[in-house]
Design a protein around this motif. Structure first.
Motif, PDB file in Angstrom:
ATOM      1  N   PHE A   9       0.831  -1.202   0.000  1.00  0.00           N
ATOM      2  CA  PHE A   9       0.000   0.000   0.000  1.00  0.00           C
ATOM      3  C   PHE A   9       0.868   1.255   0.000  1.00  0.00           C
ATOM      4  CE2 PHE A   9      -2.251   3.357   2.321  1.00  0.00           C
ATOM      5  CZ  PHE A   9      -3.311   3.549   1.446  1.00  0.00           C
ATOM      6  N   VAL A  10       1.955   1.238   0.746  1.00  0.00           N
ATOM      7  CA  VAL A  10       2.870   2.384   0.776  1.00  0.00           C
ATOM      8  C   VAL A  10       3.501   2.587  -0.597  1.00  0.00           C
ATOM      9  CG1 VAL A  10       5.053   3.206   1.754  1.00  0.00           C
ATOM     10  CG2 VAL A  10       3.288   2.287   3.250  1.00  0.00           C
ATOM     11  N   LEU A  11       3.846   1.502  -1.284  1.00  0.00           N
ATOM     12  CA  LEU A  11       4.383   1.624  -2.644  1.00  0.00           C
ATOM     13  C   LEU A  11       3.365   2.267  -3.583  1.00  0.00           C
ATOM     14  CD1 LEU A  11       6.260  -1.748  -3.172  1.00  0.00           C
ATOM     15  CD2 LEU A  11       7.257   0.529  -3.199  1.00  0.00           C
ATOM     16  N   ALA A  16       1.726   7.176  -6.474  1.00  0.00           N
ATOM     17  CA  ALA A  16       0.731   8.188  -6.811  1.00  0.00           C
ATOM     18  C   ALA A  16       1.197   9.583  -6.404  1.00  0.00           C
ATOM     19  CB  ALA A  16      -0.593   7.858  -6.133  1.00  0.00           C
ATOM     20  N   LEU A  17       1.812   9.695  -5.231  1.00  0.00           N
ATOM     21  CA  LEU A  17       2.321  10.996  -4.790  1.00  0.00           C
ATOM     22  C   LEU A  17       3.475  11.474  -5.661  1.00  0.00           C
ATOM     23  CD1 LEU A  17       2.196  10.597  -0.913  1.00  0.00           C
ATOM     24  CD2 LEU A  17       0.737  12.027  -2.352  1.00  0.00           C
ATOM     25  N   LEU A  18       4.317  10.543  -6.077  1.00  0.00           N
ATOM     26  CA  LEU A  18       5.419  10.908  -6.966  1.00  0.00           C
ATOM     27  C   LEU A  18       4.890  11.426  -8.295  1.00  0.00           C
ATOM     28  CD1 LEU A  18       8.473  10.975  -7.410  1.00  0.00           C
ATOM     29  CD2 LEU A  18       8.320   8.622  -8.213  1.00  0.00           C
ATOM     30  N   ILE A  36       4.754   5.952 -12.179  1.00  0.00           N
ATOM     31  CA  ILE A  36       4.040   4.831 -12.784  1.00  0.00           C
ATOM     32  C   ILE A  36       4.748   3.516 -12.489  1.00  0.00           C
ATOM     33  CG2 ILE A  36       3.449   3.768 -15.005  1.00  0.00           C
ATOM     34  CD1 ILE A  36       2.706   6.554 -15.990  1.00  0.00           C
ATOM     35  N   VAL A  37       6.078   3.523 -12.537  1.00  0.00           N
ATOM     36  CA  VAL A  37       6.837   2.301 -12.254  1.00  0.00           C
ATOM     37  C   VAL A  37       6.600   1.850 -10.809  1.00  0.00           C
ATOM     38  CG1 VAL A  37       9.166   1.369 -11.979  1.00  0.00           C
ATOM     39  CG2 VAL A  37       8.579   2.687 -14.016  1.00  0.00           C
ATOM     40  N   VAL A  43       1.058  -2.402  -7.261  1.00  0.00           N
ATOM     41  CA  VAL A  43      -0.185  -3.068  -7.658  1.00  0.00           C
ATOM     42  C   VAL A  43       0.087  -4.526  -8.012  1.00  0.00           C
ATOM     43  CG1 VAL A  43      -1.981  -3.135  -9.432  1.00  0.00           C
ATOM     44  CG2 VAL A  43      -1.352  -0.968  -8.388  1.00  0.00           C
ATOM     45  N   TYR A  44       1.185  -4.775  -8.727  1.00  0.00           N
ATOM     46  CA  TYR A  44       1.524  -6.142  -9.110  1.00  0.00           C
ATOM     47  C   TYR A  44       1.787  -7.013  -7.882  1.00  0.00           C
ATOM     48  CZ  TYR A  44       4.284 -10.085 -10.700  1.00  0.00           C
ATOM     49  OH  TYR A  44       4.751 -11.337 -10.901  1.00  0.00           O
ATOM     50  N   LYS A  45       2.595  -6.516  -6.966  1.00  0.00           N
ATOM     51  CA  LYS A  45       2.922  -7.299  -5.775  1.00  0.00           C
ATOM     52  C   LYS A  45       1.687  -7.505  -4.896  1.00  0.00           C
ATOM     53  CE  LYS A  45       6.457  -8.612  -4.743  1.00  0.00           C
ATOM     54  NZ  LYS A  45       7.041  -9.930  -4.961  1.00  0.00           N
TER      55      LYS A  45
END
Length: 60
Positions: A9-11, A16-18, A36-37, A43-45
């Motif tokens: 969730f932090v990722l 999004a903040l970046l 985006i990366v 999201v993938y993990k």
């Protein structure tokens, strides 16, 4: 296992903040690409950590 979900969730949130505020610190294109990366990695993990709940088989 809740720690991994929090990290994912932090990722997602940091990606999004970046994307949103990264243009203030670096070029906007780099901020969007990096955001985006990071977002897609989170999201993938997160999606691979979901487990399918198998319904119990009913023997009638």
């Amino acid at each position: 296992m809740k720690i991994k979900q929090i990290i994912y969730f932090v990722l997602i949130l940091s990606g999004a903040l970046l994307m949103g505020y990264g243009g203030l610190y670096v070029a906007k294109e780099y901020a969007l690409a990096g955001g985006i990366v990071v977002l897609m990695f989170g999201v993938y993990k997160a999606s691979t950590s979901w487990k399918k709940s198998e319904p119990e088989s009913k023997n009638v």
